[in-house]
Design an enzyme around this catalytic site. Sequence first.
Site, PDB file in Angstrom:
ATOM      1  N   ASP A  39       0.657  -1.069  -0.076  1.00  0.00           N
ATOM      2  CA  ASP A  39      -0.188   0.158   0.034  1.00  0.00           C
ATOM      3  C   ASP A  39       0.924   1.223   0.006  1.00  0.00           C
ATOM      4  O   ASP A  39       2.132   1.008   0.364  1.00  0.00           O
ATOM      5  CB  ASP A  39      -0.945  -0.038   1.343  1.00  0.00           C
ATOM      6  N   TYR A  52     -12.685   8.431 -13.564  1.00  0.00           N
ATOM      7  CA  TYR A  52     -12.925   7.156 -13.004  1.00  0.00           C
ATOM      8  C   TYR A  52     -13.596   6.015 -14.024  1.00  0.00           C
ATOM      9  O   TYR A  52     -12.812   4.774 -14.090  1.00  0.00           O
ATOM     10  CB  TYR A  52     -13.478   7.241 -11.849  1.00  0.00           C
ATOM     11  N   SER A  70     -14.608  -2.026 -12.002  1.00  0.00           N
ATOM     12  CA  SER A  70     -15.758  -1.345 -11.536  1.00  0.00           C
ATOM     13  C   SER A  70     -16.947  -1.446 -12.334  1.00  0.00           C
ATOM     14  O   SER A  70     -16.871  -1.611 -13.549  1.00  0.00           O
ATOM     15  CB  SER A  70     -15.627   0.381 -11.070  1.00  0.00           C
ATOM     16  N   ASP A  72       3.664   2.856  -4.149  1.00  0.00           N
ATOM     17  CA  ASP A  72       3.092   3.858  -4.708  1.00  0.00           C
ATOM     18  C   ASP A  72       2.871   3.336  -6.221  1.00  0.00           C
ATOM     19  O   ASP A  72       3.893   3.200  -6.889  1.00  0.00           O
ATOM     20  CB  ASP A  72       3.959   4.890  -4.701  1.00  0.00           C
ATOM     21  N   VAL A  73       1.810   2.977  -6.393  1.00  0.00           N
ATOM     22  CA  VAL A  73       1.342   2.405  -7.936  1.00  0.00           C
ATOM     23  C   VAL A  73       1.688   3.511  -9.066  1.00  0.00           C
ATOM     24  O   VAL A  73       1.998   2.921 -10.085  1.00  0.00           O
ATOM     25  CB  VAL A  73      -0.033   1.721  -7.989  1.00  0.00           C
ATOM     26  N   LYS A 126     -11.358   2.885 -15.530  1.00  0.00           N
ATOM     27  CA  LYS A 126     -11.888   1.272 -15.106  1.00  0.00           C
ATOM     28  C   LYS A 126     -12.252   0.516 -16.119  1.00  0.00           C
ATOM     29  O   LYS A 126     -12.305  -0.761 -16.136  1.00  0.00           O
ATOM     30  CB  LYS A 126     -12.839   1.138 -13.741  1.00  0.00           C
TER      31      LYS A 126
END
Length: 279
Positions: A56, A176, A164, A82-83, A180
């Site tokens: 995370d 978003y 999502s 950190d992605v 997604k």
Amino acid sequence: MESTSRQGLGWTPVQRLQGKTAVVIGAGQSPGEGIGNGRAAAMRFAREGARVLCADRRLDSAEETASLIRGEGFEAVAIEVDVAREKDLAAAMAEAKGRWGTLDILHNNVGVSLAAGDADLLEITEENFDNVVRINLRGTVFACKHAVPIMREQGSGAIVNVASSAGPGKYPYAAYKASKAGVIAFTEQLALQQAPFNIRANSILPGLIGTPMAVETRSKVWKMSREQIEAERVAKVPLGRQGSAWDVANAALFLACEESSFVTGVSLLVDGGRILNRI
């Protein structure tokens, strides 16, 4: 016979993941009431016998998840990732392989929307759009980039990407939804290209899930009470309730274990029938 409370928290003695190594990206969670999808998945995997690397951006939150797992008698280690940084994702896969010898499951559970400045098309800024896509889509792609070579070498692997229901369904904010939907398309491509190497890839499409990030963020941004937010969300779900993080974690377990060994390229809705409202 197990207690009802343990059953409700996704507890089972079956040990579907015994001896497996799982990396959960986004294993921490936002502050607030309840449990997040990443933490629930990490705990669910561990309860099924997996050794879990809890990754995370906030190391303290990842460590909290790992501590909960160890407190139940299972094996888990926390790592800061950190992605938005490819080197962090590469380091996480190398850590799992180096520590436990395999990388059997990659679970990508990172996603942001309102908290990262997502907005209606006419209001969103270039910076906020890029940030949402960087976290939601690019992070998933580059995590897979560094997991796949390990899985190819060992001749097996299961990748579960959290997309999502906003991808194919209703959602008002631009970044978003686009990001997604991109995760869904990428996962399908990944499944096809990696199938010859016995690597499966599937995505989960959560609907209205009562996580701290989903509810608390909206409560702050919209200046509404938690109760108001939850009532509005419940009214949109045919099954008459929000989902819980355990609903998403149970779907992740199925897609990660051998019970779904002939399932790849699937987008699994976990939304209580919410998407049917678009018809």
